[in-house]
Design an enzyme around this catalytic site. Structure first.
Site, short mmCIF file in Angstrom:
data_model
loop_
_atom_site.label_atom_id
_atom_site.label_comp_id
_atom_site.label_asym_id
_atom_site.label_seq_id
_atom_site.Cartn_x
_atom_site.Cartn_y
_atom_site.Cartn_z
CB SER A 112 -0.90 0.00 1.25
OG SER A 112 -1.54 1.23 1.35
CG LEU A 113 1.65 3.53 -3.35
CD1 LEU A 113 1.25 4.16 -4.67
CD2 LEU A 113 3.15 3.69 -3.12
CB SER A 114 -2.64 4.27 2.34
OG SER A 114 -3.48 3.86 1.31
CB THR A 159 -8.24 -1.40 1.16
OG1 THR A 159 -8.10 -1.72 -0.21
CG2 THR A 159 -7.16 -2.14 1.95
CE LYS A 163 -11.97 -0.26 -1.29
NZ LYS A 163 -11.79 0.30 -2.63
CG ASN A 184 -12.76 4.65 0.30
OD1 ASN A 184 -13.59 5.45 0.76
ND2 ASN A 184 -11.82 5.03 -0.52
N GLY A 225 -15.91 -3.91 -7.16
CA GLY A 225 -16.08 -2.80 -6.23
C GLY A 225 -15.76 -1.45 -6.84
P1 NAP Z 1 -12.66 -6.47 -7.88
O1 NAP Z 1 -13.80 -6.16 -6.94
O2 NAP Z 1 -11.95 -7.77 -7.77
O3 NAP Z 1 -13.26 -6.30 -9.35
C1 NAP Z 1 -12.53 -6.40 -10.50
C2 NAP Z 1 -13.47 -6.78 -11.66
O4 NAP Z 1 -12.66 -6.91 -12.80
C3 NAP Z 1 -14.17 -8.11 -11.46
O5 NAP Z 1 -15.42 -7.93 -10.86
C4 NAP Z 1 -14.26 -8.66 -12.88
O6 NAP Z 1 -15.48 -8.25 -13.52
C5 NAP Z 1 -13.12 -7.98 -13.62
N1 NAP Z 1 -12.01 -8.95 -13.79
C6 NAP Z 1 -11.32 -9.60 -12.84
N2 NAP Z 1 -10.38 -10.40 -13.40
C7 NAP Z 1 -10.49 -10.23 -14.73
C8 NAP Z 1 -9.80 -10.79 -15.84
N3 NAP Z 1 -8.81 -11.69 -15.69
N4 NAP Z 1 -10.16 -10.39 -17.09
C9 NAP Z 1 -11.14 -9.48 -17.26
N5 NAP Z 1 -11.85 -8.94 -16.23
C10 NAP Z 1 -11.51 -9.31 -14.98
O7 NAP Z 1 -11.54 -5.38 -7.76
P2 NAP Z 1 -11.74 -3.80 -7.48
O8 NAP Z 1 -11.67 -3.54 -6.02
O9 NAP Z 1 -12.94 -3.35 -8.23
O10 NAP Z 1 -10.40 -3.18 -8.10
C11 NAP Z 1 -10.15 -3.29 -9.48
C12 NAP Z 1 -8.91 -2.52 -9.90
O11 NAP Z 1 -9.10 -1.14 -9.67
C13 NAP Z 1 -7.64 -2.91 -9.13
O12 NAP Z 1 -6.58 -2.92 -10.04
C14 NAP Z 1 -7.47 -1.78 -8.14
O13 NAP Z 1 -6.11 -1.57 -7.79
C15 NAP Z 1 -8.00 -0.60 -8.95
N6 NAP Z 1 -8.49 0.50 -8.10
C16 NAP Z 1 -7.84 1.69 -8.22
C17 NAP Z 1 -8.28 2.76 -7.47
C18 NAP Z 1 -7.57 4.09 -7.60
O14 NAP Z 1 -7.75 4.94 -6.73
N7 NAP Z 1 -6.81 4.31 -8.64
C19 NAP Z 1 -9.36 2.63 -6.58
C20 NAP Z 1 -10.00 1.39 -6.50
C21 NAP Z 1 -9.55 0.33 -7.28
P3 NAP Z 1 -16.28 -9.30 -14.46
O15 NAP Z 1 -16.35 -10.55 -13.65
O16 NAP Z 1 -17.58 -8.63 -14.68
O17 NAP Z 1 -15.48 -9.47 -15.72
#
Ligand code: NAP
Length: 364
Positions: A112-114, A159, A163, A184, A225
């Site tokens: 984490s970078l937090s 996180t 969440k 969050n 999420g």
């Molecule tokens: P999550 O709840 O696991 O959801 C990710 C979604 O991506 C899954 O529901 C799935 O949707 C899809 N997925 C997963 N594996 C996949 C694959 N191999 N191929 C294609 N689609 C796939 O994760 P999350 O918490 O939403 O986070 C997702 C990303 O966003 C992470 O990389 C996280 O670091 C980033 N993020 C960044 C920020 C920021 O501030 N920049 C904030 C939050 C999250 P389907 O099943 O519908 O395909």
């Protein structure tokens, strides 16, 4: 009178006025301290915009020389800002003993970078505060918030994977957290209130990049999420259509009733204004992967990848090769952290801190 004596006399006058102002400012700070103690006891917010407007209006109505109005307005805006910061320091220092405590709750936090981001915010806003990484096993979640509060924590970020689970232990939710169904950020002073600052961080990032959501046709890759926070923001800010692009469109429809859903293997982004990747595909260490192939993104006007490690994912490289404006998720990450701070400190922080923190992260 010789010019030098003339200047000395004027400066002596200024010194006398400064002395009087200093005494009055000290008196003013005594009152500000009393107000802070009252707010601390009652849990009242630090920022009272209507009171600040009243103070400014009253002061300006007393200025006799219109030429001085703007200068005096600036001076008083500064005094009000400093008073807010002073109140914040009093309120957030637990009975004046030791630093105020905040932290991040999750299962695995070593990457984490937090900690770095929040420590920089504390330093820049002159706060005596600490930010801890708090790794928690699922069975410890039920008593976690009570335990943290009893140990002096004033707020925490939450996180993966808690969440949603944390909702069961909160007293109230902000509007956006209610809309998203995930939290969050938790404020522990008073009742436990949950917020979702990914929502705000995403919006602040779009604003930073000059991307308008009103009337925009948007495609969101993934249905997890982060997609929920992104979709809630787009819905609340006038997007004209939102398509969820998923490996399993049938189950995505159940998660986002009323939205269009498309299959990621056949999806084409032509005709969309904004494409947002909320899947983890392309994230470190699997940096050679992309959720879409290059030909699938032709024709879209802006691509945002929520991933920030690596800085340039394969998806963003494709966008650059096609001359499509694009951005990664670092601004969103830091902006959501700033918003959390604003909630805990009950005041507005300078948005310039976001780019300052990003520069520091880049320096390594
Ligand atoms: P999550 O709840 O696991 O959801 C990710 C979604 O991506 C899954 O529901 C799935 O949707 C899809 N997925 C997963 N594996 C996949 C694959 N191999 N191929 C294609 N689609 C796939 O994760 P999350 O918490 O939403 O986070 C997702 C990303 O966003 C992470 O990389 C996280 O670091 C980033 N993020 C960044 C920020 C920021 O501030 N920049 C904030 C939050 C999250 P389907 O099943 O519908 O395909």
């Amino acid at each position: 009178m010789p010019p030098k004596d003339f200047l000395d006399t004027i400066r002596k006058g200024i010194d006398e006025v400064d002395e009087a102002i200093t005494q009055l400012l000290e008196k003013r700070m005594d009152h500000v301290r009393d107000v802070a103690e009252y707010k601390k006891k009652t849990g009242m917010a630090i920022l009272d915009s209507s009171r600040e407007r009243q103070v400014l209006d009253r002061i300006l109505s007393q200025v006799k020389n219109p030429e001085y109005r703007e200068s005096i307005k600036s001076v008083y805006s500064g005094i009000l800002e400093v008073s807010r910061q002073f109140q914040s320091r009093i309120i957030s220092s637990a009975a004046g003993s030791g630093p105020a405590r905040y932290g991040l709750v999750g299962e695995k936090l070593s990457h984490s970078l937090s900690h770095r981001i929040h420590s920089l915010f504390f330093k820049e806003s002159g706060m005596n505060a600490e930010y801890d990484l708090i790794e928690v096993k699922p069975e410890k979640l039920p008593n976690l918030l009570d335990s943290l509060k009893s140990r002096g924590y004033l707020g925490v970020n939450v996180t993966i994977p808690y969440k949603k689970e944390i909702l069961a232990y909160l007293d109230s939710l902000s509007d956006e957290a209610l809309h998203i169904g995930a939290v969050n950020t938790v404020c522990l002073s008073g009742g436990y209130k949950g917020y979702n600052t990914d929502y705000h961080g995403f919006g602040m990032a779009l604003e930073e990049y000059g991307v308008k959501t009103a009337g925009a046709r948007c495609a969101v890759l993934g249905s997890g999420g982060a997609a929920r926070a992104v979709v809630a923001y787009l819905e609340d800010h006038g997007a004209s259509g939102i398509t969820i692009v998923s490996r399993d469109p049938d189950s995505a429809i159940m998660k986002f009733p009323g939205l269009n859903c498309a299959d990621i293997s056949t999806f084409r982004a032509a005709g969309y204004d904004i494409l947002i990747n909320t899947t983890p595909v392309g994230m470190h260490p699997r940096i050679s992967e992309s959720p879409l192939q290059k030909e699938q993104i032709t024709g879209v006007k802006f691509v945002m990848d929520l991933i920030y490690n690596p800085e340039k994912t394969v998806l963003l490289r494709y966008a650059e090769e096609l001359c499509i404006p694009c951005a990664n998720g670092i601004y969103m990450l830091v902006a959501q952290a700033l918003r959390s701070e604003e909630i805990w400190q009950r005041r507005t922080l300078d948005k310039a801190l976001i780019n300052k923190a990003i520069e520091e992260i880049r320096r390594g």
